[in-house]
Design a protein around this motif. Structure first.
Motif, mmCIF file in Angstrom:
data_model
loop_
_atom_site.group_PDB
_atom_site.id
_atom_site.type_symbol
_atom_site.label_atom_id
_atom_site.label_comp_id
_atom_site.label_asym_id
_atom_site.label_seq_id
_atom_site.Cartn_x
_atom_site.Cartn_y
_atom_site.Cartn_z
ATOM 1 N N CYS A 287 0.907 -1.277 0.155
ATOM 2 C CA CYS A 287 0.228 -0.079 -0.012
ATOM 3 C C CYS A 287 0.721 1.230 0.032
ATOM 4 C CB CYS A 287 -1.108 0.056 1.338
ATOM 5 S SG CYS A 287 -2.026 1.380 1.376
ATOM 6 N N ASN A 288 0.946 1.881 -1.007
ATOM 7 C CA ASN A 288 1.830 3.182 -1.177
ATOM 8 C C ASN A 288 0.994 4.290 -1.013
ATOM 9 O OD1 ASN A 288 0.465 3.171 -3.831
ATOM 10 N ND2 ASN A 288 2.077 3.268 -4.948
ATOM 11 N N ARG A 289 0.074 4.236 -0.255
ATOM 12 C CA ARG A 289 -0.846 5.648 -0.322
ATOM 13 C C ARG A 289 -0.464 6.409 0.646
ATOM 14 N NH1 ARG A 289 -4.396 1.031 -1.428
ATOM 15 N NH2 ARG A 289 -5.769 1.334 -2.937
ATOM 16 N N TYR A 290 0.849 6.601 0.988
ATOM 17 C CA TYR A 290 1.353 7.835 1.622
ATOM 18 C C TYR A 290 1.971 8.947 0.747
ATOM 19 C CZ TYR A 290 5.395 4.744 0.816
ATOM 20 O OH TYR A 290 6.217 3.561 0.032
ATOM 21 N N ARG A 291 1.577 8.917 -0.416
ATOM 22 C CA ARG A 291 1.802 9.687 -1.474
ATOM 23 C C ARG A 291 0.701 10.866 -1.181
ATOM 24 N NH1 ARG A 291 0.238 8.109 -5.735
ATOM 25 N NH2 ARG A 291 -0.726 5.898 -4.869
ATOM 26 N N VAL A 292 0.936 12.136 -1.552
ATOM 27 C CA VAL A 292 -0.050 13.491 -1.366
ATOM 28 C C VAL A 292 -1.455 13.164 -2.393
ATOM 29 C CG1 VAL A 292 1.468 14.967 -0.354
ATOM 30 C CG2 VAL A 292 1.228 14.901 -2.737
ATOM 31 N N ALA A 293 -1.135 12.655 -3.429
ATOM 32 C CA ALA A 293 -2.393 12.467 -4.169
ATOM 33 C C ALA A 293 -3.003 11.127 -3.988
ATOM 34 C CB ALA A 293 -1.850 12.290 -5.788
ATOM 35 N N ALA A 294 -2.624 10.143 -3.218
ATOM 36 C CA ALA A 294 -3.260 8.896 -2.969
ATOM 37 C C ALA A 294 -4.706 9.053 -1.930
ATOM 38 C CB ALA A 294 -2.325 7.881 -2.271
ATOM 39 N N ARG A 295 -5.252 8.300 -2.086
ATOM 40 C CA ARG A 295 -6.541 8.134 -1.352
ATOM 41 C C ARG A 295 -7.285 6.901 -1.363
ATOM 42 N NH1 ARG A 295 -11.117 8.829 -5.272
ATOM 43 N NH2 ARG A 295 -12.058 10.248 -3.648
ATOM 44 N N THR A 296 -7.926 6.688 -0.160
ATOM 45 C CA THR A 296 -8.777 5.536 0.214
ATOM 46 C C THR A 296 -9.970 5.978 1.047
ATOM 47 O OG1 THR A 296 -8.609 3.165 0.840
ATOM 48 C CG2 THR A 296 -7.627 4.887 2.426
ATOM 49 N N SER A 297 -10.687 4.801 1.359
ATOM 50 C CA SER A 297 -12.089 5.334 2.063
ATOM 51 C C SER A 297 -12.338 4.235 3.023
ATOM 52 C CB SER A 297 -13.279 5.314 1.081
ATOM 53 O OG SER A 297 -13.495 4.068 0.518
ATOM 54 N N ASN A 298 -13.531 4.489 3.980
ATOM 55 C CA ASN A 298 -14.181 3.571 4.774
ATOM 56 C C ASN A 298 -15.412 3.899 4.999
ATOM 57 O OD1 ASN A 298 -13.850 1.232 6.355
ATOM 58 N ND2 ASN A 298 -12.046 1.817 7.392
ATOM 59 N N THR A 299 -16.114 2.893 5.625
ATOM 60 C CA THR A 299 -17.640 3.324 5.875
ATOM 61 C C THR A 299 -17.484 4.321 7.351
ATOM 62 O OG1 THR A 299 -17.867 1.053 7.367
ATOM 63 C CG2 THR A 299 -18.405 0.969 5.122
#
Length: 316
Positions: A287-299
């Motif tokens: 999971c390389n989502r520590y980039r400023v453009a990265a995103r995810t979600s949760n309920t």
């Protein structure tokens, strides 16, 4: 989390019915609107998103587009355990984790006694454990405490919980556009808040995973779990830990679909809200989502040991 739509960092209660905030919290008198430990950002136009080859499919990190941001205030730091404790003492608020009776905890943090009593784990992310009695004040379940972590970011808070805190504080959550504008710190299209390289002059700049995920964390950045909210150097706007440490809830619904210049079709998960920044569990092998453009979600009712938030304030 199939097809990596949900990251390793986002264990979810998506098969549960969301819990809704009681209207009584709307009646709480808010604190004086103050800007202590907040940074004023003038806003303006910036380039949002990325088209890098390692952008996550279906996350809609791209295309790169111009966004215009109005002036606003933003917390210099993520909300701490100390601040959240003040909120709970003042309002007697009960978090979603407490209402459900459990939250997700990373397996390495569990005592032997707690671990032996765990019976459930998400099938696709087995490093998370469903821990009875885990919530913000005892983040690893029964027997754990806040000792030595009052200035760490509060965790095990749902989007519902973050919204309740914001109402009490007279603030609000950031939109994704505001979050990314702030995280970039005035830099244009850089991968991280400090530039394009993960290390700056050979030094760690954020709290993420080192070693082999999820078996071994070498802790080369100085931390295994959360770090204090003022760890590392701030970005160009004076904001700390905009990437790494803990995921931060945003206000808006999460759009996802196919990445590319043409976004003619996309999905909106009505019960899910966007999160930004990555966490101490992020590693580029998964999971390389520590980039400023990265995103995810949760309920909106989900909570884990690596989700927190920071607040914004409108300019009057």
């Amino acid at each position: 989390m199939e097809n990596n739509t949900w990251s390793c960092c986002a264990a979810t209660r998506r098969n549960q019915q969301p819990l809704h905030l009681s209207n009584r919290f709307d009646a709480f008198s808010t604190n004086e609107r103050n800007i202590k430990n907040m940074i004023f950002l003038e806003g303006g136009e910036f380039l949002m998103g990325t088209e890098d080859t390692d952008a996550n499919p279906n996350d809609m990190e791209g295309p790169i587009r111009k966004e215009i941001i109005k002036p606003f205030y933003i917390d210099q730091y993520a909300v701490t355990n100390r601040q959240f404790q003040e909120f709970v003492k003042d309002t007697k608020y009960e978090t979603d984790a407490e209402k459900y009776g459990w939250s997700f905890v990373f397996y390495s943090f569990l005592s032997e006694e707690v671990s032996n009593n765990v019976t459930q784990a998400p099938e696709t992310t087995p490093w998370w454990r469903v821990v009875e009695g885990a919530y913000w004040f005892q983040p690893e379940g029964p027997g754990s405490s806040m000792e030595g972590r009052m200035d760490h970011p509060v965790i095990h808070v749902s989007w519902n919980d973050a919204k309740a805190y914001c109402r009490w504080a007279g603030k609000r959550l950031l939109t994704e556009e505001e979050w990314e504008f702030a995280a970039r710190g005035g830099l244009v299209q850089k991968r991280y808040p400090w530039g394009d390289e993960l290390y700056l002059n050979g030094k760690h700049c954020c709290n993420i995973w080192q070693g082999n995920f999820p078996e071994n964390n070498t802790e080369e950045d100085g931390y295994f779990g959360t770090a204090p909210v003022d760890a590392y150097q701030p970005n160009g706007y004076g904001l700390y830990n905009m990437v790494g440490n803990v995921w931060e809830w945003c206000e808006n619904l999460f759009h996802h679909g196919n990445i590319g210049k043409e976004r003619n079709t996309f999905n909106v998960t009505q019960s899910s809200r966007a999160m930004r920044g990555g966490s101490y569990l992020c590693h580029d092998s998964y999971c390389n989502r520590y980039r400023v453009a990265a995103r995810t979600s949760n309920t909106i009712d989900s909570s884990t040991g690596n989700i927190g938030f920071r607040c914004a304030l409108d300019v009057e």
